[in-house]
Scaffold this motif. Structure first.
Motif, short mmCIF file in Angstrom:
data_model
loop_
_atom_site.label_atom_id
_atom_site.label_comp_id
_atom_site.label_asym_id
_atom_site.label_seq_id
_atom_site.Cartn_x
_atom_site.Cartn_y
_atom_site.Cartn_z
N PHE A 70 -42.50 8.80 -36.57
CA PHE A 70 -42.22 9.48 -37.83
C PHE A 70 -41.35 10.72 -37.60
O PHE A 70 -40.42 10.98 -38.36
CB PHE A 70 -43.53 9.87 -38.52
N ALA A 71 -41.64 11.46 -36.55
CA ALA A 71 -40.83 12.64 -36.22
C ALA A 71 -39.39 12.23 -35.91
O ALA A 71 -38.45 12.91 -36.33
CB ALA A 71 -41.45 13.39 -35.04
N GLU A 72 -39.22 11.14 -35.20
CA GLU A 72 -37.87 10.64 -34.91
C GLU A 72 -37.17 10.23 -36.20
O GLU A 72 -35.97 10.49 -36.37
CB GLU A 72 -37.93 9.47 -33.94
N TRP A 73 -37.89 9.59 -37.11
CA TRP A 73 -37.31 9.19 -38.38
C TRP A 73 -36.87 10.42 -39.18
O TRP A 73 -35.76 10.45 -39.73
CB TRP A 73 -38.33 8.37 -39.19
N LEU A 74 -37.74 11.45 -39.23
CA LEU A 74 -37.38 12.68 -39.94
C LEU A 74 -36.12 13.30 -39.36
O LEU A 74 -35.22 13.72 -40.10
CB LEU A 74 -38.53 13.69 -39.87
N THR A 75 -36.05 13.35 -38.04
CA THR A 75 -34.88 13.92 -37.38
C THR A 75 -33.63 13.12 -37.71
O THR A 75 -32.57 13.69 -38.01
CB THR A 75 -35.11 13.96 -35.85
N ALA A 76 -33.73 11.81 -37.68
CA ALA A 76 -32.59 10.95 -37.99
C ALA A 76 -32.12 11.14 -39.43
O ALA A 76 -30.93 10.97 -39.73
CB ALA A 76 -32.95 9.49 -37.74
N GLN A 77 -33.05 11.51 -40.32
CA GLN A 77 -32.70 11.76 -41.72
C GLN A 77 -32.03 13.12 -41.90
O GLN A 77 -31.51 13.41 -42.97
CB GLN A 77 -33.95 11.69 -42.61
N GLY A 78 -32.07 13.96 -40.87
CA GLY A 78 -31.44 15.27 -40.93
C GLY A 78 -32.38 16.44 -41.13
O GLY A 78 -31.95 17.57 -41.29
N HIS A 79 -33.69 16.17 -41.12
CA HIS A 79 -34.67 17.24 -41.29
C HIS A 79 -34.88 17.98 -39.97
O HIS A 79 -34.68 17.42 -38.89
CB HIS A 79 -36.02 16.66 -41.75
N ARG A 80 -35.30 19.23 -40.07
CA ARG A 80 -35.68 20.01 -38.88
C ARG A 80 -37.11 19.66 -38.53
O ARG A 80 -37.99 19.72 -39.38
CB ARG A 80 -35.57 21.51 -39.16
N VAL A 81 -37.33 19.31 -37.27
CA VAL A 81 -38.66 18.89 -36.82
C VAL A 81 -39.03 19.62 -35.55
O VAL A 81 -38.21 19.75 -34.63
CB VAL A 81 -38.68 17.36 -36.56
N HIS A 82 -40.26 20.08 -35.50
CA HIS A 82 -40.83 20.63 -34.26
C HIS A 82 -42.02 19.76 -33.92
O HIS A 82 -42.97 19.65 -34.70
CB HIS A 82 -41.26 22.08 -34.45
N TYR A 83 -41.95 19.11 -32.76
CA TYR A 83 -42.99 18.17 -32.36
C TYR A 83 -43.60 18.62 -31.05
O TYR A 83 -42.89 18.88 -30.08
CB TYR A 83 -42.41 16.76 -32.19
N LEU A 84 -44.91 18.71 -31.01
CA LEU A 84 -45.62 19.07 -29.78
C LEU A 84 -46.44 17.87 -29.31
O LEU A 84 -47.33 17.41 -30.02
CB LEU A 84 -46.55 20.25 -30.01
N LYS A 85 -46.09 17.37 -28.13
CA LYS A 85 -46.86 16.28 -27.53
C LYS A 85 -48.10 16.86 -26.86
O LYS A 85 -48.13 18.02 -26.47
CB LYS A 85 -46.01 15.54 -26.49
N ILE A 86 -49.10 16.03 -26.69
CA ILE A 86 -50.37 16.49 -26.14
C ILE A 86 -50.22 17.05 -24.73
O ILE A 86 -50.95 17.95 -24.33
CB ILE A 86 -51.44 15.37 -26.19
N ASP A 87 -49.22 16.58 -23.98
CA ASP A 87 -49.05 17.05 -22.61
C ASP A 87 -47.93 18.09 -22.46
O ASP A 87 -47.57 18.45 -21.34
CB ASP A 87 -48.81 15.87 -21.67
#
Length: 86
Positions: A57-74
């Motif tokens: 979903f984060a990748e989809w948002l980014t591809a749509q042009g939205h600003r995304v901050h994603y934190l993975k568990i590690d």
């Protein structure tokens, strides 16, 4: 002013009105947090599936042009310092 919008693992709806327009003042934040895996007993595959869906979903948002901050568990920057108590 920057607006922070938190998206949880059970809120991955691409049809939500938030995503209709691109607003560079909005940052969507998704976090894989340990507390989500511990508050109730879940099968490991379920947790992996939720985190995988969040990443997609984060990748989809980014591809749509939205600003995304994603934190993975590690991610090392997602860990809180230990709380000091006397």
């Amino acid at each position: 002013m920057t607006i922070l919008r938190l998206i949880l693992g059970d809120q991955l709806n691409p049809l939500h009105s938030w995503f209709t327009d691109i607003d560079h003042n909005v940052v969507y934040t998704l976090m894989e947090i340990r507390q989500e895996t511990d508050y109730v007993l879940h099968h490991a595959q379920k947790i992996i599936g939720i985190f995988a869906a969040m990443r997609d979903f984060a990748e989809w948002l980014t591809a749509q042009g939205h600003r995304v901050h994603y934190l993975k568990i590690d991610d090392t920057d997602s860990r809180c310092p230990p709380i000091w108590m006397p």
